[in-house]
Motif scaffolding. Structure first.
Motif, PDB file in Angstrom:
ATOM      1  N   SER A  17       0.858  -1.185   0.000  1.00 38.81           N
ATOM      2  CA  SER A  17       0.000   0.000   0.000  1.00 38.81           C
ATOM      3  C   SER A  17       0.893   1.234   0.000  1.00 38.81           C
ATOM      4  O   SER A  17       1.891   1.281   0.716  1.00 38.81           O
ATOM      5  CB  SER A  17      -0.872  -0.016   1.267  1.00 38.81           C
ATOM      6  N   VAL A  18       0.539   2.209  -0.825  1.00 43.17           N
ATOM      7  CA  VAL A  18       1.287   3.464  -0.879  1.00 43.17           C
ATOM      8  C   VAL A  18       0.304   4.622  -0.786  1.00 43.17           C
ATOM      9  O   VAL A  18      -0.665   4.682  -1.538  1.00 43.17           O
ATOM     10  CB  VAL A  18       2.119   3.577  -2.181  1.00 43.17           C
ATOM     11  N   LYS A  19       0.579   5.507   0.165  1.00 47.47           N
ATOM     12  CA  LYS A  19      -0.229   6.713   0.325  1.00 47.47           C
ATOM     13  C   LYS A  19       0.685   7.921   0.193  1.00 47.47           C
ATOM     14  O   LYS A  19       1.730   7.985   0.824  1.00 47.47           O
ATOM     15  CB  LYS A  19      -0.902   6.741   1.695  1.00 47.47           C
ATOM     16  N   GLY A  43      -1.876   2.442  -8.340  1.00 50.35           N
ATOM     17  CA  GLY A  43      -2.307   2.016  -7.009  1.00 50.35           C
ATOM     18  C   GLY A  43      -1.986   2.957  -5.875  1.00 50.35           C
ATOM     19  O   GLY A  43      -2.273   2.657  -4.717  1.00 50.35           O
ATOM     20  N   CYS A  44      -1.409   4.116  -6.158  1.00 50.68           N
ATOM     21  CA  CYS A  44      -1.107   5.084  -5.100  1.00 50.68           C
ATOM     22  C   CYS A  44      -2.386   5.810  -4.673  1.00 50.68           C
ATOM     23  O   CYS A  44      -3.178   6.229  -5.508  1.00 50.68           O
ATOM     24  CB  CYS A  44      -0.089   6.114  -5.610  1.00 50.68           C
ATOM     25  N   ILE A  93      -2.009   7.746  10.691  1.00 56.76           N
ATOM     26  CA  ILE A  93      -1.931   6.892   9.509  1.00 56.76           C
ATOM     27  C   ILE A  93      -0.825   5.872   9.769  1.00 56.76           C
ATOM     28  O   ILE A  93       0.354   6.223   9.841  1.00 56.76           O
ATOM     29  CB  ILE A  93      -1.628   7.720   8.241  1.00 56.76           C
ATOM     30  N   GLU A  94      -1.219   4.603   9.934  1.00 52.10           N
ATOM     31  CA  GLU A  94      -0.238   3.550  10.198  1.00 52.10           C
ATOM     32  C   GLU A  94       0.663   3.346   8.990  1.00 52.10           C
ATOM     33  O   GLU A  94       0.207   3.407   7.846  1.00 52.10           O
ATOM     34  CB  GLU A  94      -0.942   2.241  10.543  1.00 52.10           C
ATOM     35  N   CYS A  95       1.944   3.124   9.267  1.00 52.29           N
ATOM     36  CA  CYS A  95       2.894   2.827   8.194  1.00 52.29           C
ATOM     37  C   CYS A  95       4.136   2.178   8.791  1.00 52.29           C
ATOM     38  O   CYS A  95       4.397   2.299   9.988  1.00 52.29           O
ATOM     39  CB  CYS A  95       3.262   4.082   7.406  1.00 52.29           C
ATOM     40  N   ASP A  96       4.867   1.463   7.950  1.00 51.97           N
ATOM     41  CA  ASP A  96       6.119   0.870   8.421  1.00 51.97           C
ATOM     42  C   ASP A  96       7.333   1.434   7.685  1.00 51.97           C
ATOM     43  O   ASP A  96       8.464   1.187   8.060  1.00 51.97           O
ATOM     44  CB  ASP A  96       6.089  -0.654   8.344  1.00 51.97           C
TER      45      ASP A  96
END
Length: 185
Positions: A17-19, A43-44, A93-96
């Motif tokens: 997932s890319v935001k 898909g961004c 916004i969760e992200c790793d």
């Protein structure tokens, strides 16, 4: 365009997932419309009217989330409406992985004070990346041609690397040494 390049590259390299977080509206982005639509098609997700305010870690030094502040549109400022803080609460916004991809101007005053040629807040370099009248000094990327695409910056880096190599008396073949995966369409 830098943010769109980075977003598309992350997707092509397998990101689930890319935001792309942006403080203005999507239609106020300075990226080219084709770049924005291309990133979305790959898909961004464009998350507009949000300002990053804090990076949250998981206690072990790893990123866990980006804390953002919702914005509202205000008066026009240099051709675009200026965003302002809304009365909505901060969001998480969760992200790793977090990639900062902001095309910006450089602080060129100190370079000019040193005698390095500066025009329109950018360093003036030859097409080889060399700075005139400064033996062995090279520059490239945004500090020479302003905010642009990652591809243009990579090209400038390769040109400078090749010419620095030659300046040092070598003639190595400059290679990226990476596999570029096919686009998923």
């Amino acid at each position: 365009n830098v943010a769109m390049d980075v977003s598309r590259t992350a997707i092509r390299l397998g990101a689930k997932s890319v935001k792309c977080i942006y403080r203005r509206r999507k239609n106020d982005m300075t990226a080219l419309p084709d770049e924005i639509e291309g990133a979305i098609a790959e898909g961004c997700e464009i998350v507009s009217l949000m300002v990053p305010t804090k990076i949250e870690d998981d206690g072990n030094g790893n990123i866990a989330a980006l804390i953002v502040k919702p914005q509202i549109i205000g008066k026009y400022d240099r051709g675009r409406p200026k965003p302002y803080n809304s009365d909505k609460p901060f969001e998480r916004i969760e992200c790793d992985i977090l990639i900062v991809a902001i095309g910006q101007e450089i602080e060129s005053k100190h370079f000019a004070d040193f005698g390095i040629p500066v025009k329109w807040n950018m360093l003036t370099a030859k097409s080889t990346g060399e700075i005139s009248d400064f033996d062995g000094l090279f520059a490239g990327g945004d500090c020479v041609f302003g905010p642009s695409t990652v591809i243009k910056a990579i090209k400038a880096g390769k040109v400078a690397a090749g010419n620095i190599d030659n300046y040092l008396g070598y003639n190595h073949e400059i290679s990226a040494d990476i596999h570029i995966p096919d686009a998923p369409y």
